[in-house]
Scaffold this motif. Structure first.
Motif, short mmCIF file in Angstrom:
data_model
loop_
_atom_site.label_atom_id
_atom_site.label_comp_id
_atom_site.label_asym_id
_atom_site.label_seq_id
_atom_site.Cartn_x
_atom_site.Cartn_y
_atom_site.Cartn_z
N LEU A 181 -9.75 -46.50 -1.40
CA LEU A 181 -9.93 -47.85 -1.33
C LEU A 181 -8.42 -48.61 -0.75
N ASP A 182 -7.26 -47.72 -0.72
CA ASP A 182 -6.43 -48.07 -0.54
C ASP A 182 -6.39 -48.07 1.15
N VAL A 183 -7.41 -47.58 1.75
CA VAL A 183 -7.47 -47.82 3.25
C VAL A 183 -8.70 -48.95 3.51
N THR A 184 -9.64 -48.66 2.87
CA THR A 184 -10.94 -49.33 3.12
C THR A 184 -10.84 -50.81 2.51
N GLY A 185 -10.14 -51.06 1.66
CA GLY A 185 -10.02 -52.38 1.25
C GLY A 185 -9.38 -53.27 2.02
N PRO A 186 -7.88 -53.11 2.39
CA PRO A 186 -7.23 -53.84 3.43
C PRO A 186 -8.14 -53.99 4.80
N LEU A 187 -8.94 -52.83 5.26
CA LEU A 187 -9.52 -52.60 6.44
C LEU A 187 -10.79 -53.90 6.52
N GLU A 188 -11.39 -54.02 5.24
CA GLU A 188 -12.31 -54.84 5.29
C GLU A 188 -11.62 -56.27 5.18
N VAL A 189 -11.02 -56.36 4.70
CA VAL A 189 -10.17 -57.99 4.72
C VAL A 189 -9.94 -58.25 6.20
N LEU A 190 -9.42 -57.33 7.03
CA LEU A 190 -9.02 -57.66 8.36
C LEU A 190 -10.39 -57.85 9.20
N HIS A 191 -11.23 -56.99 8.83
CA HIS A 191 -12.79 -57.16 9.58
C HIS A 191 -13.26 -58.34 9.20
N GLN A 192 -13.20 -58.91 8.04
CA GLN A 192 -13.85 -60.17 7.64
C GLN A 192 -13.19 -61.31 8.12
N ALA A 193 -11.66 -60.99 8.38
CA ALA A 193 -11.02 -62.18 8.94
C ALA A 193 -11.56 -62.34 10.29
N ASN A 194 -11.70 -61.14 11.18
CA ASN A 194 -12.06 -61.19 12.43
C ASN A 194 -13.70 -61.88 12.50
N ARG A 195 -14.54 -61.79 11.59
CA ARG A 195 -15.85 -62.37 11.51
C ARG A 195 -15.81 -63.69 11.20
N ALA A 196 -14.87 -64.25 10.51
CA ALA A 196 -14.74 -65.38 9.91
C ALA A 196 -14.81 -66.60 10.78
N GLN A 197 -14.24 -66.39 12.03
CA GLN A 197 -13.98 -67.42 13.06
C GLN A 197 -14.58 -66.95 14.48
N GLY A 198 -15.21 -65.50 14.43
CA GLY A 198 -15.61 -65.24 15.76
C GLY A 198 -14.58 -64.78 16.72
N SER A 199 -13.61 -64.29 15.97
CA SER A 199 -12.52 -63.81 17.01
C SER A 199 -11.81 -62.58 16.83
N ASN A 200 -11.34 -61.86 17.61
CA ASN A 200 -10.69 -60.41 17.42
C ASN A 200 -9.37 -60.78 17.02
N ARG A 201 -9.06 -61.11 15.64
CA ARG A 201 -7.70 -61.34 15.43
C ARG A 201 -6.91 -60.01 15.22
N TYR A 202 -7.63 -59.26 14.76
CA TYR A 202 -7.06 -57.75 14.24
C TYR A 202 -7.88 -56.53 14.99
N ASP A 203 -6.97 -55.72 15.40
CA ASP A 203 -7.48 -54.46 15.96
C ASP A 203 -6.85 -53.37 15.36
N THR A 204 -7.50 -52.35 14.48
CA THR A 204 -7.23 -51.58 13.67
C THR A 204 -7.40 -50.17 14.13
N VAL A 205 -6.33 -49.34 13.80
CA VAL A 205 -6.45 -48.06 14.05
C VAL A 205 -6.05 -47.10 12.82
N LEU A 206 -6.83 -46.10 12.57
CA LEU A 206 -6.40 -44.90 11.60
C LEU A 206 -5.38 -44.12 12.24
N VAL A 207 -4.38 -43.69 11.73
CA VAL A 207 -3.42 -42.69 12.46
C VAL A 207 -3.14 -41.45 11.26
N SER A 208 -3.01 -40.41 12.08
CA SER A 208 -2.59 -39.30 11.23
C SER A 208 -1.88 -38.37 12.09
N GLU A 209 -1.42 -37.12 11.82
CA GLU A 209 -0.83 -36.15 12.41
C GLU A 209 -1.55 -35.73 13.54
N LYS A 210 -2.81 -35.44 13.31
CA LYS A 210 -3.84 -34.88 14.35
C LYS A 210 -4.94 -35.88 14.50
#
Length: 326
Positions: A26-55
């Motif tokens: 939930l540390d990952v998916t909670g904030p991710l869902e907020v940013l996804h819903q912010a994109n949906r709310a006004q139909g614009s791509n305000r956030y581009d998200t990426v998961l980053v790790s060593e590999k």
């Protein structure tokens, strides 16, 4: 939806989430869902998200759910915001690769955030030195001891200090992300996103309402261990400073220094917090406010209400409404 020539250009924020095996889902998916819903709310791509790790590839969360589509840190490129998700094992030490990824991304980012124990990664890198920060209530005391140059505020749900944003435990990552949306795009979009998620835009009370003084890490010194065990065994006892000092065979001044050194609080405030824990349980067990005040050692209804307000920022009645079973 495209912008007309007369509309201001909407900036897209690139947000990188630092993930690794054992990360809290939930540390990952909670904030991710907020940013996804912010994109949906006004139909614009305000956030581009990426998961980053060593590999590149995938990581396995602490709950066993696999996060796919992970990008290797060396390939992620520039980002505007870095969010370091937490995990239980960070309390025992931050893996070198997690620290190195965070430092590399943070160097070029405008904003660096953490969820839950992810704050330990930022603190370990020295990024929070001299700054206000928070983390999960269970880890706040340990973080304050380990990183004395960080001003740890255990009651806060999330804190912004300069370009650094830290949040309390797990679900508080949602609160943090809503705060990012509000800072980036205003309160209207943040409110619309919160409504879609069916959550508070500003949650009432701090995280102390969820914590317990009995989860304080064990005292390291023998005198303090004697005192804490005595108080926890009988919160309603006569626990004045002279009495507590006498039970540990030390002076009141020395006992006060021990409490400040190990728990960053005073003996009287710690005793009050233990009594409040007891009162909370008594209320949940069905006792009246008056009886809970008496049996916990807080004494009167008014003293109980003041303790609730001071430590939890809510009333006993509000506490019952939130935590009593259906």
């Amino acid at each position: 939806m495209s912008n007309s020539p007369h509309q201001p250009q909407i900036r897209t924020h690139r947000v990188a989430f630092v993930v690794y095996d054992g990360v809290t889902l939930l540390d990952v998916t909670g904030p991710l869902e907020v940013l996804h819903q912010a994109n949906r709310a006004q139909g614009s791509n305000r956030y581009d998200t990426v998961l980053v790790s060593e590999k590149s590839g995938q990581v396995t969360t602490a709950s066993g759910v696999v996060l796919a589509g992970v990008v290797a840190a060396a390939e992620v490129g520039a980002v505007d915001t870095v969010v370091v998700a937490g995990a239980d094992h960070l309390v025992d030490g931050v893996p070198t690769e997690v620290a190195e990824i965070t430092r590399a991304l943070a160097d070029g980012a405008e904003r660096v955030a953490s969820v839950c124990s992810g704050a330990l990664v930022l603190a370990g890198l020295g990024l929070l030195d001299g700054r206000r920060a928070t983390t999960h209530w269970r880890h706040a005391a340990a973080m304050a001891r380990q990183y004395p140059t960080v001003n740890v505020e255990p009651d806060a749900l999330h804190i912004t200090d300069g370009r650094y944003v830290t949040s309390a435990g797990i679900s508080a990552g949602i609160d943090l992300a809503l705060g990012l949306v509000e800072a980036d795009h205003g309160a209207e979009l943040a409110r619309a996103t919160a409504r879609e998620l069916v959550v508070f835009l500003q949650r009432p009370g701090g995280q102390s309402q969820f914590s317990t003084a009995l989860d304080t890490p064990p005292a390291r010194s023998d005198p303090l261990r004697v005192v804490t065990e005595t108080v926890v065994a009988d919160p309603a006892g006569d626990h004045t400073l002279p009495n507590l000092a006498a039970s540990a065979a030390v002076s009141p001044r020395h006992l006060t220094r021990l409490f400040q050194s190990e728990f960053q609080t005073t003996p009287s405030r710690w005793v009050e917090r233990v009594r409040l824990d007891r009162a909370q349980q008594l209320l949940l067990d069905g006792h009246s406010i008056t009886k809970a005040a008496r049996l916990s050692g807080l004494g009167s209804d008014e003293t109980l209400r003041r303790a609730f307000a001071r430590h939890l920022s809510i009333t006993p009645t509000e506490y019952l409404r939130r935590f009593q079973t259906a």
